[in-house]
Motif scaffolding. Structure first.
Motif, PDB file in Angstrom:
ATOM      1  N   CYS A  36      26.881 -14.005   6.610  1.00 13.32           N
ATOM      2  CA  CYS A  36      26.095 -13.945   5.361  1.00 13.32           C
ATOM      3  C   CYS A  36      25.396 -12.587   5.376  1.00 13.32           C
ATOM      4  CB  CYS A  36      25.050 -15.051   5.312  1.00 13.32           C
ATOM      5  SG  CYS A  36      25.708 -16.699   5.282  1.00 13.32           S
ATOM      6  N   LEU A  44      18.968 -16.511   8.640  1.00 20.08           N
ATOM      7  CA  LEU A  44      19.908 -17.596   8.363  1.00 20.08           C
ATOM      8  C   LEU A  44      19.356 -18.921   8.874  1.00 20.08           C
ATOM      9  CD1 LEU A  44      22.583 -18.628   7.266  1.00 20.08           C
ATOM     10  CD2 LEU A  44      23.634 -18.022   9.466  1.00 20.08           C
ATOM     11  N   VAL A  48      18.721 -22.248   6.767  1.00 22.17           N
ATOM     12  CA  VAL A  48      19.284 -23.547   7.154  1.00 22.17           C
ATOM     13  C   VAL A  48      18.188 -24.599   7.251  1.00 22.17           C
ATOM     14  CG1 VAL A  48      20.379 -24.768   9.076  1.00 22.17           C
ATOM     15  CG2 VAL A  48      21.347 -22.609   8.259  1.00 22.17           C
ATOM     16  N   HIS A 127      27.356 -23.091   7.112  1.00 24.07           N
ATOM     17  CA  HIS A 127      26.413 -22.334   7.931  1.00 24.07           C
ATOM     18  C   HIS A 127      26.603 -22.587   9.417  1.00 24.07           C
ATOM     19  CE1 HIS A 127      24.700 -20.360   4.608  1.00 24.07           C
ATOM     20  NE2 HIS A 127      24.063 -21.410   4.111  1.00 24.07           N
ATOM     21  N   ASP A 130      28.901 -19.864  10.166  1.00 18.55           N
ATOM     22  CA  ASP A 130      28.166 -18.598  10.177  1.00 18.55           C
ATOM     23  C   ASP A 130      27.383 -18.417  11.485  1.00 18.55           C
ATOM     24  OD1 ASP A 130      28.970 -18.003   7.522  1.00 18.55           O
ATOM     25  OD2 ASP A 130      27.207 -19.021   6.687  1.00 18.55           O
TER      26      ASP A 130
END
Length: 192
Positions: A36, A44, A48, A127, A130
């Motif tokens: 991302c 991140l 989340v 995610h 990610d």
């Protein structure tokens, strides 16, 4: 997505996968870039954890737009505990089966509760990919979760008209032998 299905077990499975990855995120890793592009790993993780709280708030009867996104302003060693608190909150918020059919106010509009939770399955699984990439994690991501999240993405997000108000880039190619979560990441515009 089959709206007769209860997405909560898949969501909890996705949270379990994220929990394992967050446990791997040492303070030294938090400044790493992620797939991302707008987030480093710390940001991140804030996104989340904030997303889990947002879904909890929706389950508690709130509107998604009333929740300000998390920025990642936690002590470097506090992420596992923050995630655990968010997970407990979202689990309690969606424990009542009747909430699955009630109107809920998700970021993408008013939908039945099951559609809100289903959308967050896609979010959590994406995610996970990610975070795993940012960490260089050896954790094998759950194939069933990847397939379920990819099915949601393909159902709710057309491949055309990405960008602008649709927060995903153009669909990118994935290797022919890619697992479902990698195909999901490519479908959502990640470079795989």
């Amino acid at each position: 997505m089959d709206t007769t299905q209860d997405p909560r077990p898949l969501y909890l499975l996705a949270l379990g996968q994220l929990e394992k990855l967050i446990a791997e995120a040492t303070p030294a890793a938090l400044d790493r870039p992620t797939p991302c592009e707008e987030y480093d790993l710390r940001q991140l993780l804030g996104h989340v954890v904030g997303g889990v709280h947002r879904l909890a708030y929706i389950g508690e009867g709130g509107r998604a737009e009333d929740v300000v996104a998390a920025t990642g302003d936690l002590p470097d060693d506090a992420w596992p505990a923050a995630f655990e608190r968010a997970r407990a909150r979202v689990t309690a918020a969606w424990a009542d089966d009747a909430k699955l059919d009630r109107p809920s106010f998700a970021p993408w509009g008013e939908v039945p509760g099951r559609a809100a939770v289903g959308g967050y399955v896609m979010e959590a699984v994406t995610h996970s990919w990610d975070v795993a990439r940012a960490l260089g994690s050896g954790l094998a991501l759950d194939e069933e979760l990847g397939r379920a999240a990819l099915a949601v993405a393909e159902f709710v997000l057309p491949a055309e008209n990405r960008g602008g108000p649709v927060p995903f880039g153009p669909v990118r190619p994935a290797p022919a032998d890619a697992d479902a979560t990698t195909r999901l990441a490519a479908y959502l515009g990640r470079e795989v």
